[in-house]
Structures are given as C-alpha cells and as structure tokens.
Design a protein around this motif. Structure first.
Motif, PDB file in Angstrom:
ATOM      1  N   VAL A   1       0.852  -1.192   0.000  1.00 60.26           N
ATOM      2  CA  VAL A   1       0.000   0.000   0.000  1.00 60.26           C
ATOM      3  C   VAL A   1       0.889   1.244   0.000  1.00 60.26           C
ATOM      4  CG1 VAL A   1      -1.952  -1.110   1.139  1.00 60.26           C
ATOM      5  CG2 VAL A   1      -0.170  -0.049   2.524  1.00 60.26           C
ATOM      6  N   PRO A   2       0.349   2.397  -0.405  1.00 58.54           N
ATOM      7  CA  PRO A   2       1.150   3.618  -0.423  1.00 58.54           C
ATOM      8  C   PRO A   2       1.807   3.917   0.924  1.00 58.54           C
ATOM      9  CG  PRO A   2      -0.868   3.969  -1.649  1.00 58.54           C
ATOM     10  CD  PRO A   2      -0.993   2.610  -0.997  1.00 58.54           C
ATOM     11  N   LYS A   3       3.010   4.426   0.853  1.00 63.82           N
ATOM     12  CA  LYS A   3       3.827   4.856   1.991  1.00 63.82           C
ATOM     13  C   LYS A   3       4.529   3.712   2.708  1.00 63.82           C
ATOM     14  CE  LYS A   3       2.272   8.932   1.048  1.00 63.82           C
ATOM     15  NZ  LYS A   3       3.101   9.806   0.178  1.00 63.82           N
ATOM     16  N   GLY A   4       3.912   2.536   2.779  1.00 61.47           N
ATOM     17  CA  GLY A   4       4.566   1.418   3.445  1.00 61.47           C
ATOM     18  C   GLY A   4       3.572   0.423   3.994  1.00 61.47           C
ATOM     19  N   GLY A   5       4.040  -0.804   4.236  1.00 57.83           N
ATOM     20  CA  GLY A   5       3.186  -1.832   4.792  1.00 57.83           C
ATOM     21  C   GLY A   5       2.379  -2.548   3.723  1.00 57.83           C
ATOM     22  N   GLN A   6       1.436  -3.374   4.185  1.00 55.65           N
ATOM     23  CA  GLN A   6       0.594  -4.158   3.300  1.00 55.65           C
ATOM     24  C   GLN A   6      -0.854  -4.124   3.793  1.00 55.65           C
ATOM     25  OE1 GLN A   6       3.045  -6.241   5.121  1.00 55.65           O
ATOM     26  NE2 GLN A   6       4.671  -5.479   3.785  1.00 55.65           N
ATOM     27  N   CYS A   7      -1.754  -4.605   2.946  1.00 59.11           N
ATOM     28  CA  CYS A   7      -3.149  -4.770   3.344  1.00 59.11           C
ATOM     29  C   CYS A   7      -3.692  -6.008   2.650  1.00 59.11           C
ATOM     30  CB  CYS A   7      -3.989  -3.546   2.981  1.00 59.11           C
ATOM     31  SG  CYS A   7      -4.349  -3.415   1.226  1.00 59.11           S
ATOM     32  N   VAL A   8      -4.939  -6.351   2.951  1.00 55.60           N
ATOM     33  CA  VAL A   8      -5.612  -7.502   2.344  1.00 55.60           C
ATOM     34  C   VAL A   8      -6.775  -6.987   1.513  1.00 55.60           C
ATOM     35  CG1 VAL A   8      -6.839  -9.671   2.794  1.00 55.60           C
ATOM     36  CG2 VAL A   8      -4.966  -8.950   4.293  1.00 55.60           C
ATOM     37  N   ASP A   9      -6.940  -7.520   0.307  1.00 55.67           N
ATOM     38  CA  ASP A   9      -8.021  -7.088  -0.575  1.00 55.67           C
ATOM     39  C   ASP A   9      -8.476  -8.267  -1.423  1.00 55.67           C
ATOM     40  OD1 ASP A   9      -9.852  -5.383  -1.737  1.00 55.67           O
ATOM     41  OD2 ASP A   9      -8.384  -3.814  -2.162  1.00 55.67           O
ATOM     42  N   ASN A  10      -9.591  -8.090  -2.137  1.00 50.78           N
ATOM     43  CA  ASN A  10     -10.181  -9.143  -2.955  1.00 50.78           C
ATOM     44  C   ASN A  10     -10.504  -8.612  -4.340  1.00 50.78           C
ATOM     45  OD1 ASN A  10     -10.942 -11.230  -0.635  1.00 50.78           O
ATOM     46  ND2 ASN A  10     -11.638  -9.217   0.041  1.00 50.78           N
ATOM     47  N   GLY A  11     -10.462  -9.473  -5.328  1.00 49.91           N
ATOM     48  CA  GLY A  11     -10.887  -9.074  -6.660  1.00 49.91           C
ATOM     49  C   GLY A  11     -10.044  -9.675  -7.765  1.00 49.91           C
ATOM     50  N   THR A  12     -10.627  -9.731  -8.967  1.00 48.06           N
ATOM     51  CA  THR A  12      -9.853 -10.159 -10.129  1.00 48.06           C
ATOM     52  C   THR A  12      -8.739  -9.154 -10.429  1.00 48.06           C
ATOM     53  OG1 THR A  12     -11.378  -9.094 -11.694  1.00 48.06           O
ATOM     54  CG2 THR A  12     -11.820 -11.387 -11.134  1.00 48.06           C
ATOM     55  N   SER A  13      -8.863  -7.952  -9.877  1.00 44.06           N
ATOM     56  CA  SER A  13      -7.791  -6.956 -10.012  1.00 44.06           C
ATOM     57  C   SER A  13      -6.464  -7.482  -9.494  1.00 44.06           C
ATOM     58  CB  SER A  13      -8.147  -5.691  -9.234  1.00 44.06           C
ATOM     59  OG  SER A  13      -9.145  -4.952  -9.870  1.00 44.06           O
ATOM     60  N   PHE A  14      -6.505  -8.392  -8.528  1.00 44.65           N
ATOM     61  CA  PHE A  14      -5.289  -8.896  -7.909  1.00 44.65           C
ATOM     62  C   PHE A  14      -4.949 -10.297  -8.413  1.00 44.65           C
ATOM     63  CE2 PHE A  14      -7.690  -6.106  -5.031  1.00 44.65           C
ATOM     64  CZ  PHE A  14      -6.947  -4.962  -5.288  1.00 44.65           C
ATOM     65  N   SER A  15      -5.889 -10.920  -9.123  1.00 42.72           N
ATOM     66  CA  SER A  15      -5.596 -12.179  -9.811  1.00 42.72           C
ATOM     67  C   SER A  15      -4.746 -11.916 -11.047  1.00 42.72           C
ATOM     68  CB  SER A  15      -6.903 -12.870 -10.222  1.00 42.72           C
ATOM     69  OG  SER A  15      -7.764 -13.035  -9.125  1.00 42.72           O
ATOM     70  N   ALA A  16      -5.088 -10.856 -11.788  1.00 43.25           N
ATOM     71  CA  ALA A  16      -4.354 -10.545 -13.019  1.00 43.25           C
ATOM     72  C   ALA A  16      -2.861 -10.321 -12.768  1.00 43.25           C
ATOM     73  CB  ALA A  16      -4.977  -9.337 -13.713  1.00 43.25           C
ATOM     74  N   PRO A  17      -2.450  -9.512 -11.772  1.00 46.21           N
ATOM     75  CA  PRO A  17      -1.008  -9.341 -11.562  1.00 46.21           C
ATOM     76  C   PRO A  17      -0.304 -10.603 -11.078  1.00 46.21           C
ATOM     77  CG  PRO A  17      -2.260  -8.207  -9.847  1.00 46.21           C
ATOM     78  CD  PRO A  17      -3.234  -8.607 -10.918  1.00 46.21           C
ATOM     79  N   TYR A  18      -1.026 -11.497 -10.413  1.00 50.43           N
ATOM     80  CA  TYR A  18      -0.449 -12.791 -10.046  1.00 50.43           C
ATOM     81  C   TYR A  18       0.007 -13.513 -11.315  1.00 50.43           C
ATOM     82  CZ  TYR A  18      -0.195 -17.120  -7.185  1.00 50.43           C
ATOM     83  OH  TYR A  18       0.209 -18.250  -6.510  1.00 50.43           O
ATOM     84  N   VAL A  19      -0.845 -13.447 -12.345  1.00 52.42           N
ATOM     85  CA  VAL A  19      -0.509 -14.069 -13.628  1.00 52.42           C
ATOM     86  C   VAL A  19       0.556 -13.254 -14.362  1.00 52.42           C
ATOM     87  CG1 VAL A  19      -1.437 -14.736 -15.880  1.00 52.42           C
ATOM     88  CG2 VAL A  19      -2.760 -15.180 -13.801  1.00 52.42           C
ATOM     89  N   ALA A  20       0.474 -11.933 -14.275  1.00 53.61           N
ATOM     90  CA  ALA A  20       1.488 -11.087 -14.914  1.00 53.61           C
ATOM     91  C   ALA A  20       2.873 -11.361 -14.332  1.00 53.61           C
ATOM     92  CB  ALA A  20       1.125  -9.621 -14.760  1.00 53.61           C
TER      93      ALA A  20
END
Length: 384
Positions: free
Chosen positions: A232-251
């Motif tokens: 996430v911006p500035k630092g750290g991580q978060c948890v999210d859901n969506g095909t938005s995050f499936s696509a970069p897994y494949v990328a």
C-alpha cells in the motif's frame, strides 16, 4: 498506522520458491529486468518494497493531480492516492523485506507506472487506449490491466487496435475478467475478451471460481483473488479481494517466463501459462478457463514453446472441489446461477473496474451508488 503482515500469504504458501526462482527472479540471462507496465491508479514507490521496483522515468500520469491533490505530488505515474495500482504492482514485483512474508512473484522485474484512473472514475476507454500506447512506447514486455468494462468495445475500436499493436510488438497483455459475477450470467468484458489477451478470473483457496469473479467463454485462466496481501502507499501491506489482484499474479508468472524465454512469442507465453494450469476438467470452461495457474509448473515444464493450450488426455489433473451439493440434471448455466447465489452470502468484497467510463467500485456494499455513476462516453482521440 502502517500494517506489516508478517505471515506468508496463503496465495504464496502453495509455491516452492526455490523451484520457481531456480533460473530467474525477473531478469534474463543478460541481466536485463523484464518490464511490466501497470495501467491503473498509479504506483506509489515510497513503499519500501517498491522503492527499487518502479521505473518512474518511463512512467506517465494521464489524469493530472486535480485541485485537491498535494501540489508536490509526482507527475510520473507514482502518485497513487487510491492505492489500487500500488497493490497490483506489489503482487508482481515487490522486493523481499525483513518482517513480512509477502513478496512479489517476480521480485527483480521492473514496474512502469501508468496512471489513467482514480477513485472518481475519471479514466475512460480513451485514456486506457492512450495508456496502452504509452506502455508500448516505453518498451514494456508485459502489460497488466486490472480494470474492465462490460460495455461492448468493438474490434475496430481504438482500444482494440491498441491491444493488437501491443501484441504485434510481442508484448504479453494480461487483463482482469471483472468482479460482476454474482448474478451467474456469462458475459464478455473488455479488454479481457479481445483475442490474444490473457483474461484472468479469480479463484479462492479451494481453486474454485470466487463468487464475484466474472465468467465467460473468454476466460483464459484463474488465479488467487481472495484475501490477497499486497503493498500500500507509503509502506506496509493490506488484504483485498478481486480479479484486479488475480491478473497481476498471472502477470508475475508471465514476467518470469519472459525472463527465461526472451525468444518466445507472446502467444507462446500465454499458452504455457494456460497449458500448465491446474484443471478440474480436461479442457477449458467458462469459470476458470484452462484452470488455476500453477507458477512452478509454468516455469519448470517449459522445455519447448506451445502455440496454444490443448485439452488433456485421460482423467483431470485434479478433482473439482465443489462447496455446493450437485443437483442431478442441472445445466451448466443453472449450475453457474446456483454458485452465484451461494456466493452472495460471502459478504462484501473490494472491486476495481472500469464500467462504462471506468468507474472504480471500492466495495460491493457500495455497488448501487457506484453503478449510478456509470455513463456512456465516446472514446477520445488517442494522443501519443
């Protein structure tokens, strides 16, 4: 307060990294990093895991900062007040860092940040078209588009032409299928449905289609899209859901393959990912395409290039997990509708799509309000 997620995320726990990275982490034999264009809401490179991963000099901001923005905000694509593009980039190329188990799949690849959308849905088909042109001009090897529209965009449109030009330059184009799958209907989304684009659906921990994931005969593969950890911006991580995050897994997988096989055609990289996916049927279906991606198989069963994926002989590679009791005599469409009904009880999920004019919907509970903002617009001229 910044959140640092210490554990290895579930979507990475299934990967044996020693095997995945035995030849490359995103650089080719000559030491050149694979370059992945992230066309999104920008990529904030102040997150320590992305500080060395973002190639800002080739980035672009097609929106400008707006009247409410920090006047000192950068104009090279690294301004991301939404955070969506920063998450997408992290899944592809986040560098390892002490204190967290999260890392990108190709942690030596470089991200080209191209900002063409924001929380107001300012982006549209025209800005997306221009963004693809910018990625081509910047020399991207892979383009990730974690946005979609269900409004038909014909093959003779400028958007389709931009996708074809990217592919002609041997660029792998990966796009999310969209998050409007709750109603159980099969429909095409764009640019994912264009020929040659690797369209990615979302899968859950059981390798089933995530309830929100759009289905259709254009789906190439599925990839984890539920409870996804990223930067996430500035630092750290978060948890999210969506095909938005499936696509970069494949990328990320595509970036590793491009690093390993500079001589392969973009269509052969797509075919390799599809052919090595974990399947519950012998061929392709409208839910997860050719199956759920298997990063290690894609990088280790790569002795020769394939021109296209093909159905398997014999029994499926994996038994199909099914959280819902089968119904005798049920048609595929009825089964899809039943899965969709089952999924409605799973609660809100964050989504990010362009619908008509690229409206970003941040939460399914805000779907009604967000969809009211959808309007039709003619794509502007592409200025490159």
């Amino acid at each position: 307060m910044k959140q640092q997620i210490k554990e290895r995320p579930w979507a990475l726990q299934r990967i044996v990294f020693d095997r995945l990275w035995q030849h490359t982490k995103g650089r080719d034999a000559q030491g050149r990093p694979v370059r992945v264009a992230v066309i999104d809401t920008g990529v904030d490179d102040t997150n320590p895991q992305l500080a060395e991963a973002v190639e800002a000099k080739h980035g672009a901001d097609l929106l400008g900062k707006g009247k409410d923005a920090d006047p000192k905000a950068p104009t090279d694509g690294t301004y991301d007040p939404v955070g969506h593009g920063t998450k997408v980039a992290g899944i592809i190329a986040a560098r390892p860092r002490p204190g967290t188990g999260f890392v990108g799949l190709a942690p030596e690849a470089l991200i080209i940040p191209i900002r063409q959308n924001d929380e107001k849905g300012t982006g549209n088909v025209g800005t997306l078209t221009t963004a693809i042109g910018k990625a081509v001009a910047a020399g991207a090897d892979i383009i990730n588009i974690s946005q979609d529209t269900a409004r038909p965009v014909p093959e003779d449109s400028r958007l389709a032409q931009a996708v074809r030009e990217a592919r002609r330059k041997n660029i792998v184009v990966v796009a999310s299928a969209g998050n409007d799958g709750f109603d159980g209907r099969l429909r095409k989304t764009y640019p994912a449905a264009y020929e040659g684009v690797l369209a990615v659906a979302a899968s859950d921990r059981n390798n089933e289609r995530a309830a929100f994931s759009q289905s259709g005969d254009f789906i190439g593969v599925a990839a984890p899209g539920v409870d996804m950890v990223s930067t996430v911006p500035k630092g750290g991580q978060c948890v999210d859901n969506g095909t938005s995050f499936s696509a970069p897994y494949v990328a990320g997988i595509a970036a590793l393959l491009r690093a390993e096989h500079r001589d392969w055609k973009e269509s052969q990289i797509v075919a390799q990912i599809e052919q090595t996916a974990e399947r519950s049927v012998n061929g392709r279906d409208s839910f997860v395409g050719w199956g759920v991606v298997d990063p290690v198989r894609a990088l280790t069963e790569d002795d020769r290039p394939l021109d296209h994926a093909r159905a398997d002989d014999g029994p499926p590679r994996a038994a199909p997990p099914d959280p819902v009791t089968p119904v005798d005599g049920e048609t595929p469409q009825k089964r899809m509708e039943r899965y969709a009904t089952y999924g409605l009880g799973s609660g809100g999920v964050a989504v990010a799509v362009i619908a008509g004019v690229a409206v970003i919907r941040r939460d399914i509970r805000r779907r009604t309000a967000a969809s009211a903002a959808e309007t039709a617009t003619a794509p502007p001229q592409v200025n490159e």
